[in-house]
Every structure is written in C-alpha cells, then in structure tokens.
Design a protein around this motif. Structure first.
Motif, PDB file in Angstrom:
ATOM      1  N   ILE A  85       0.932  -1.154  -0.172  1.00  0.00           N
ATOM      2  CA  ILE A  85       0.016   0.015   0.098  1.00  0.00           C
ATOM      3  C   ILE A  85       0.809   1.129  -0.097  1.00  0.00           C
ATOM      4  CG2 ILE A  85      -1.894   1.244   1.393  1.00  0.00           C
ATOM      5  CD1 ILE A  85      -2.568  -1.360  -0.070  1.00  0.00           C
ATOM      6  N   VAL A  86       1.862   1.307   0.955  1.00  0.00           N
ATOM      7  CA  VAL A  86       2.678   2.567   1.116  1.00  0.00           C
ATOM      8  C   VAL A  86       3.956   2.671   0.507  1.00  0.00           C
ATOM      9  CG1 VAL A  86       1.107   2.971   3.324  1.00  0.00           C
ATOM     10  CG2 VAL A  86       3.531   1.706   3.267  1.00  0.00           C
ATOM     11  N   GLY A  87       4.313   1.549   0.121  1.00  0.00           N
ATOM     12  CA  GLY A  87       5.672   1.354  -0.678  1.00  0.00           C
ATOM     13  C   GLY A  87       6.798   0.713   0.423  1.00  0.00           C
ATOM     14  N   VAL A 105      -0.610   4.611  -2.933  1.00  0.00           N
ATOM     15  CA  VAL A 105      -1.354   5.547  -2.547  1.00  0.00           C
ATOM     16  C   VAL A 105      -0.883   7.054  -2.690  1.00  0.00           C
ATOM     17  CG1 VAL A 105      -1.836   4.174  -0.455  1.00  0.00           C
ATOM     18  CG2 VAL A 105       0.111   5.681  -0.392  1.00  0.00           C
ATOM     19  N   PHE A 106       0.026   7.247  -3.514  1.00  0.00           N
ATOM     20  CA  PHE A 106       0.384   8.583  -3.898  1.00  0.00           C
ATOM     21  C   PHE A 106      -0.129   9.060  -5.053  1.00  0.00           C
ATOM     22  CE2 PHE A 106       3.787   7.184  -1.045  1.00  0.00           C
ATOM     23  CZ  PHE A 106       4.195   8.261  -0.478  1.00  0.00           C
ATOM     24  N   GLU A 132      -2.413  12.183   8.515  1.00  0.00           N
ATOM     25  CA  GLU A 132      -1.241  13.189   8.380  1.00  0.00           C
ATOM     26  C   GLU A 132      -0.880  13.371   6.793  1.00  0.00           C
ATOM     27  OE1 GLU A 132       0.021  14.316  10.908  1.00  0.00           O
ATOM     28  OE2 GLU A 132      -0.886  13.042  12.472  1.00  0.00           O
ATOM     29  N   ARG A 133      -1.693  12.482   5.842  1.00  0.00           N
ATOM     30  CA  ARG A 133      -1.283  12.792   4.514  1.00  0.00           C
ATOM     31  C   ARG A 133      -0.053  12.605   4.252  1.00  0.00           C
ATOM     32  NH1 ARG A 133      -6.449  14.785   5.298  1.00  0.00           N
ATOM     33  NH2 ARG A 133      -7.898  14.801   3.502  1.00  0.00           N
ATOM     34  N   GLN A 134       0.857  11.843   4.547  1.00  0.00           N
ATOM     35  CA  GLN A 134       2.190  11.554   4.397  1.00  0.00           C
ATOM     36  C   GLN A 134       2.355   9.970   4.731  1.00  0.00           C
ATOM     37  OE1 GLN A 134       4.051  14.197   7.237  1.00  0.00           O
ATOM     38  NE2 GLN A 134       4.287  12.455   8.893  1.00  0.00           N
ATOM     39  N   PRO A 143       5.567  13.395   1.499  1.00  0.00           N
ATOM     40  CA  PRO A 143       4.138  14.054   1.742  1.00  0.00           C
ATOM     41  C   PRO A 143       3.246  13.524   0.474  1.00  0.00           C
ATOM     42  CG  PRO A 143       5.585  15.544   0.750  1.00  0.00           C
ATOM     43  CD  PRO A 143       6.581  14.409   1.289  1.00  0.00           C
ATOM     44  N   LEU A 144       1.976  13.300   0.790  1.00  0.00           N
ATOM     45  CA  LEU A 144       1.085  12.779  -0.612  1.00  0.00           C
ATOM     46  C   LEU A 144       0.664  14.119  -1.349  1.00  0.00           C
ATOM     47  CD1 LEU A 144      -0.752  10.324   1.704  1.00  0.00           C
ATOM     48  CD2 LEU A 144       0.485   9.661  -0.236  1.00  0.00           C
ATOM     49  N   PRO A 145       0.208  13.960  -2.459  1.00  0.00           N
ATOM     50  CA  PRO A 145      -0.223  14.864  -3.359  1.00  0.00           C
ATOM     51  C   PRO A 145      -1.331  15.517  -2.891  1.00  0.00           C
ATOM     52  CG  PRO A 145      -0.709  12.788  -4.521  1.00  0.00           C
ATOM     53  CD  PRO A 145       0.249  12.546  -3.249  1.00  0.00           C
TER      54      PRO A 145
END
Length: 337
Positions: A85-87, A105-106, A132-134, A143-145
């Motif tokens: 999911i997150v890498g 998720v990015f 946290e959107r990160q 950080p996420l877009p």
C-alpha cells in the motif's frame, strides 16, 4: 473573510456540473454522489457501505474522472501487506544502496475496495496516510499529493474472511455513506442506460480548481448559534440524560469524538456551498449529521444484542435536540435567533 455571494454562486455552478456528469453514469444514488462531493470539498475521507452491485466502485471512479487528478484502485485482500500500500525500500546489490519504491497511495484519489478484507496491519498502515497525509519510509517522510482523499468501500453482509474496522480507524473517516438498492424506476433506467453502451462522464474540474473550491468552503460563515447546535448534538451522544434523552443512556457505550464536531462543521459548510450559499443553516447540519455521527457511536452489548442501529440513535437525537430558529429578515440577510 467569508466567500462572497457571487463566488458562492459560481462555485455552486461548478459543483452542479460535477454532480450532473457523475449522474450521467450513476443512476438512483443521488445521496451517495452528493455526499462524495461534500467529502471532497471538506477534505474528508469516506467509508461507503453497501451490498455488491450498487455502484460503489463505479461512483468513486466516475467522480475521480470528473474532478481530474490521479486515481488508484486498491483491491484489499487477506494476503495484502503494508508495503503493498505505502511502498518499501529495495536493496540494489550493484550500488549497495537502498532505493525507495513509493506505493500506489501516492495519488489524489485512493479507492480502497473492500477495505474490511485486509488484516489489521494493512488497515493500520492507512492511519498515517489518512490522518497526516504522508508516508514514512526508512526514516524519511514523503508527503502525499494535494488534494488527497481515501474512499473506502465495504460489504456489510460478509462475515467470513473479513476484519471489521476498529473504532480508531472508523473515526478517521469524515462520513460513512450507506448505499441502498435503487427503486424500480431507477432500476429500469439503469437497464436502459448501462446495458449496451454505458455513458462516460466528462472532466469538469482539475486539482487546482478543486483546491479553490475547498478554500471557498472553508470560508463559508457559521453563526455562533449554529456552532452551539453542532456541539449540543455531539454532547447528546456522550451525556444523553442531560439533553432529555435518558433512554439512550443504556444504549450508547462511547459517544462521538471531537472529530465529529469538526466533521459536522466542515461537511455543513461544504453542503451550504453546494447549495449556493455562503452561510450554514441548521438544516445543513441536520442533513449531514447521520453520515458524520453514526459510525462514531459505539453501542453497548445489550443494544447490539437488541439490534439497535446507530442511525436510529442519531435520528432520535436530531428529533429531540432543538435547532436554532432562523428568522428571515428581508433586506438584512439571515439572522439565526
């Protein structure tokens, strides 16, 4: 500074066009489509619950296409791990270094399909993403877009091979949208529209335009009495007897959190902007209360055994806690009293 009336009209026009494009594809689920747009404006994540085949996934994909931006669908399964999911970090022997491979998720829109099929580790991996959107990998934060929103679906009738979301994760969702079956008329329209050559929605917005609309929603005015009404609704879930609801004392184990208070304000502002107003009415709060509050209330064991539904609890609170009265004063605007 509040959004000007003409700006509210322009924003409402864009949002109506957005709704119209999504409804070219989605038939008979107006409540779900409208609440998805409200969640976008309020920068909140959404949990969509309904039986298979009621267009949950199709609605999310269509909205992402209309709004623009990047989109990823993650099919949650029991064998999923957090790195899917997150890498993760990947070691390359040739360079003797670790490279970071960012996960799916990015993107601007994440569709977590059947989120309750994933184990707890995967569900918890979404907590930092949603709150946290990160994402933190190897001591580095990515950080996420912007904008970023998680739209998760779950099937309420499955009991085998599923992992119910814990209270802490449910609380991260701004709204929980319950999707019902369409009526007979809508079912016939679905047959006519989707059976041969399904329509495709056109793009109306882009991420920058959506960000402007989100900032406009932030500036929608909330009167002190409307804010007080929001607080009373939330407090009634924690101390029902104080708000003339003693019968709920034995039904509610844990009341709504402060996130419910903030969620009611942001969702009501978004709904007001969608309606072309630069101020929130008590009716806006009442309209979003069930979607914002019901999944944040934890019932007692006896209430669960008796089949009590948290949506009915919220309806009872709305029927008992009085809203402020709105006085229409022509020439002087709207004054809650």
């Amino acid at each position: 500074m509040t959004v000007a009336a003409h700006d509210a009209d322009r924003a409402a026009g864009l949002l109506r066009d957005t709704l119209a494009e999504v409804k070219k594809v989605i038939v008979g689920q107006d409540h779900m489509v409208e609440r998805l747009v409200v969640a976008l404006l309020a920068r909140g994540h959404c949990l969509i619950e309904g039986v298979p085949g009621v267009a949950k996934t199709l609605a999310v994909g269509s909205l992402a296409r209309v709004v623009g931006g990047t989109f990823a669908r993650l099919q949650f399964t029991p064998d999923l791990v957090p790195s899917d999911i997150v890498g993760t970090r990947i070691y390359h022997p040739s360079t003797e270094q670790f490279d970071v491979e960012l996960g799916p998720v990015f993107v601007n829109f994440v569709l977590a399909d059947e989120i309750n099929r994933a184990p707890a580790k995967v569900q918890s991996a979404l907590l930092e993403v949603m709150a946290e959107r990160q994402v933190s990998l190897g001591g580095t934060t990515y950080p996420l877009p912007e904008p970023f929103i998680v739209l998760a679906t779950q099937n309420p009738i499955e009991s085998e091979g599923v992992y119910p979301l814990p209270e802490a994760q449910r609380d991260r969702f701004l709204m929980k949208i319950d999707v019902e079956y369409p009526g007979a008329h809508d079912e016939l329209e679905i047959l006519r529209r989707m059976s041969v050559d399904p329509p495709a929605p056109d793009r109306v917005l882009d991420p920058a335009g959506l960000a402007d609309l989100q900032r406009a929603a932030d500036t929608v005015s909330v009167h002190e009495l409307v804010a007080d009404y929001i607080v009373r609704l939330v407090m009634a879930t924690r101390d029902p007897a104080q708000y003339h609801l003693p019968e709920l004392r034995d039904l509610i184990d844990i009341g709504a959190s402060p996130r419910a208070t903030l969620g009611l304000v942001s969702a009501a502002r978004a709904l007001a902007l969608l309606s072309g107003r630069d101020y929130v009415l008590p009716d806006d709060v009442r309209a979003v209360a069930r979607d914002v509050m019901s999944h944040r209330i934890v019932l007692t064991f006896d209430a669960l055994a008796d089949g009590v539904d948290t949506r009915d609890v919220v309806r009872q609170i709305l029927a008992t806690v009085p809203p402020p009265r709105v006085v229409w004063n022509h020439g002087a605007g709207v004054t809650p009293a």
